[in-house]
Motif scaffolding. Structure first.
Motif, short mmCIF file in Angstrom:
data_model
loop_
_atom_site.label_atom_id
_atom_site.label_comp_id
_atom_site.label_asym_id
_atom_site.label_seq_id
_atom_site.Cartn_x
_atom_site.Cartn_y
_atom_site.Cartn_z
N UNK A 109 74.62 -9.99 35.83
CA UNK A 109 74.08 -11.19 36.45
C UNK A 109 72.94 -11.82 35.65
N UNK A 110 72.43 -11.09 34.69
CA UNK A 110 71.33 -11.60 33.85
C UNK A 110 71.81 -11.99 32.46
N UNK A 111 73.11 -12.17 32.30
CA UNK A 111 73.67 -12.50 30.99
C UNK A 111 73.08 -13.79 30.43
N UNK A 112 72.80 -14.74 31.32
CA UNK A 112 72.26 -16.03 30.87
C UNK A 112 70.92 -15.84 30.16
N UNK A 113 70.13 -14.86 30.58
CA UNK A 113 68.85 -14.60 29.93
C UNK A 113 69.05 -14.02 28.53
N UNK A 114 70.12 -13.26 28.35
CA UNK A 114 70.42 -12.74 27.01
C UNK A 114 70.60 -13.89 26.03
N UNK A 115 71.33 -14.91 26.48
CA UNK A 115 71.61 -16.06 25.61
C UNK A 115 70.34 -16.84 25.33
N UNK A 116 69.57 -17.12 26.39
CA UNK A 116 68.36 -17.94 26.24
C UNK A 116 67.33 -17.25 25.36
N UNK A 117 67.11 -15.97 25.61
CA UNK A 117 66.08 -15.25 24.86
C UNK A 117 66.49 -14.98 23.42
N UNK A 118 67.79 -15.04 23.13
CA UNK A 118 68.26 -14.77 21.77
C UNK A 118 68.20 -16.00 20.88
N UNK A 119 68.03 -17.18 21.48
CA UNK A 119 68.06 -18.44 20.72
C UNK A 119 67.07 -18.48 19.57
N UNK A 120 65.80 -18.04 19.73
CA UNK A 120 64.86 -18.12 18.60
C UNK A 120 65.34 -17.41 17.34
N UNK A 121 66.09 -16.32 17.52
CA UNK A 121 66.55 -15.57 16.35
C UNK A 121 67.68 -16.30 15.63
N UNK A 122 68.34 -17.22 16.31
CA UNK A 122 69.42 -17.98 15.69
C UNK A 122 68.90 -19.11 14.80
N UNK A 123 67.65 -19.49 14.99
CA UNK A 123 67.07 -20.58 14.22
C UNK A 123 66.52 -20.06 12.90
N UNK A 124 66.57 -20.89 11.87
CA UNK A 124 66.02 -20.49 10.58
C UNK A 124 64.49 -20.51 10.63
N UNK A 125 63.88 -19.71 9.80
CA UNK A 125 62.41 -19.63 9.77
C UNK A 125 61.80 -20.96 9.34
N UNK A 126 62.47 -21.66 8.43
CA UNK A 126 61.96 -22.95 7.97
C UNK A 126 61.95 -23.95 9.12
N UNK A 127 63.04 -23.98 9.90
CA UNK A 127 63.12 -24.89 11.04
C UNK A 127 62.06 -24.56 12.08
N UNK A 128 61.86 -23.28 12.33
CA UNK A 128 60.84 -22.87 13.30
C UNK A 128 59.45 -23.23 12.77
N UNK A 129 59.24 -23.08 11.46
CA UNK A 129 57.95 -23.45 10.89
C UNK A 129 57.64 -24.92 11.09
N UNK A 130 58.60 -25.79 10.81
CA UNK A 130 58.39 -27.22 11.03
C UNK A 130 58.22 -27.53 12.52
N UNK A 131 58.99 -26.88 13.37
CA UNK A 131 58.89 -27.12 14.81
C UNK A 131 57.49 -26.83 15.33
N UNK A 132 56.95 -25.67 14.97
CA UNK A 132 55.63 -25.29 15.47
C UNK A 132 54.52 -26.02 14.73
N UNK A 133 54.76 -26.45 13.51
CA UNK A 133 53.76 -27.26 12.81
C UNK A 133 53.50 -28.55 13.58
N UNK A 134 54.57 -29.18 14.05
CA UNK A 134 54.40 -30.41 14.84
C UNK A 134 53.91 -30.10 16.26
N UNK A 135 54.40 -28.99 16.85
CA UNK A 135 54.00 -28.64 18.21
C UNK A 135 52.51 -28.28 18.29
N UNK A 136 51.98 -27.72 17.19
CA UNK A 136 50.58 -27.28 17.17
C UNK A 136 49.68 -28.25 16.39
N UNK A 137 50.19 -29.44 16.10
CA UNK A 137 49.40 -30.42 15.36
C UNK A 137 48.13 -30.77 16.13
N UNK A 138 47.07 -31.03 15.38
CA UNK A 138 45.79 -31.36 16.03
C UNK A 138 45.89 -32.64 16.84
#
Length: 300
Positions: A109-138
């Motif tokens: 019944x918690x399978x949906x959480x497996x999918x949601x929580x696994x998403x960050x690992x599917x993204x490339x480090x470069x994409x995550x770097x740009x994502x958080x650079x903009x999210x944490x911009x001053x």
């Protein structure tokens, strides 16, 4: 008859060795070309003064290594790597274990959480770097926006030397914690279900089952996960290079980013090779020491 049996046994062993050598040869050749040769060539290049482009190389012996030993920037980068290593192990593994335990106890019944929580690992480090650079911009970043809602000012997490490294570590943990979640979920499947049923029949609660039975059985997996996290932490590059470039100052400088700058930004390939060689030696030493400490009791 005895002589024939011995000769047949030797023949079988010889054939086994030939077959093993045949199947191992492609792997050995690839390892020699892409692993062993680059390591040897790196140490050879570290004995030259070279910009990495021109044909001329000046042999300087151990000059680059003497400079490396006295280079405070390199040791600051090594210290930052150690901080990331310790905090990554202390954050990723407990959270990954907690998530895996939650999903294991919850069932399908918690399978949906497996999918949601696994998403960050599917993204490339470069994409995550740009994502958080903009999210944490001053200006206009997520954190600054939330701070403004409560009457605060802009928050500069990546531009502040006191918070930049910790901020990057949080992003690293956000990306790689799902890996350890899946790792421990696989470890849970190795525990026979009969053990859980027997514990429940004896009146054990889920908490008692976890701490008294499951957790001790998961310790070997936790040791392996700690080694994986440690080795990975000592060679981070892409995410940090995208987010901070090693700055501000040297607050997030790592051995890999420092090596890249020396080799390809300042075109000091000889010294960059020395940095890479030092990085190889330090990572090997830390890995061997850690594995010795984690497995020492078992060997004893």
């Amino acid at each position: 008859m005895g002589g024939k049996e011995i000769s047949l046994e030797k023949l079988r062993q010889r054939d086994t060795r030939r077959v093993a050598a045949l199947f191992l040869a492609p792997v050995a050749i690839l390892m020699a070309i892409y692993v062993i040769y680059p390591i040897i060539d790196t140490f050879i290049t570290s004995t030259y003064q070279w910009n990495g482009i021109s044909a001329g190389k000046k042999f300087i012996g151990i000059g680059n290594w003497k400079t490396l030993l006295a280079d405070s920037s390199f040791w600051i980068a090594f210290r930052n790597n150690l901080v990331i290593m310790v905090l990554s192990i202390c954050i990723q593994i407990p959270i990954g274990l907690a998530l895996a335990t939650f999903l294991d106890f919850g069932g399908k019944k918690l399978t949906v959480f497996k999918v949601i929580w696994f998403i960050p690992l599917l993204m490339s480090s470069v994409a995550i770097g740009f994502l958080f650079t903009y999210a944490l911009a001053t200006n206009g970043g997520l954190v600054s926006t939330i701070s403004g809602w409560f009457g605060g000012g802009n928050v500069d997490l990546l531009g502040n030397p006191k918070t930049a490294l910790l901020t990057v570590i949080m992003v690293i943990c956000w990306q790689f914690t799902p890996f350890y979640m899946v790792y421990f979920m696989a470890a849970f499947t190795n525990i026979p279900y009969d053990v859980f049923e027997a514990a429940r029949i004896d009146g054990a609660t889920r908490g008692q089952y976890f701490w008294k039975i499951a957790f001790p059985l998961l310790v070997p997996s936790m040791k392996s996960a700690a080694i994986l996290s440690m080795v990975g932490s000592l060679k981070y590059f892409d995410l940090i290079y995208v987010m901070t470039g090693g700055g501000p100052g040297t607050s997030t400088e790592l051995m890999a980013t420092y090596m890249y700058k020396q080799s390809f930004s300042t075109f000091n390939m000889g010294y960059g090779s020395a940095v890479a060689g030092g990085m190889f030696i330090l990572i090997s030493m830390v890995s061997l020491i850690t594995m010795k400490l984690l497995n020492g009791k078992e060997e004893a």
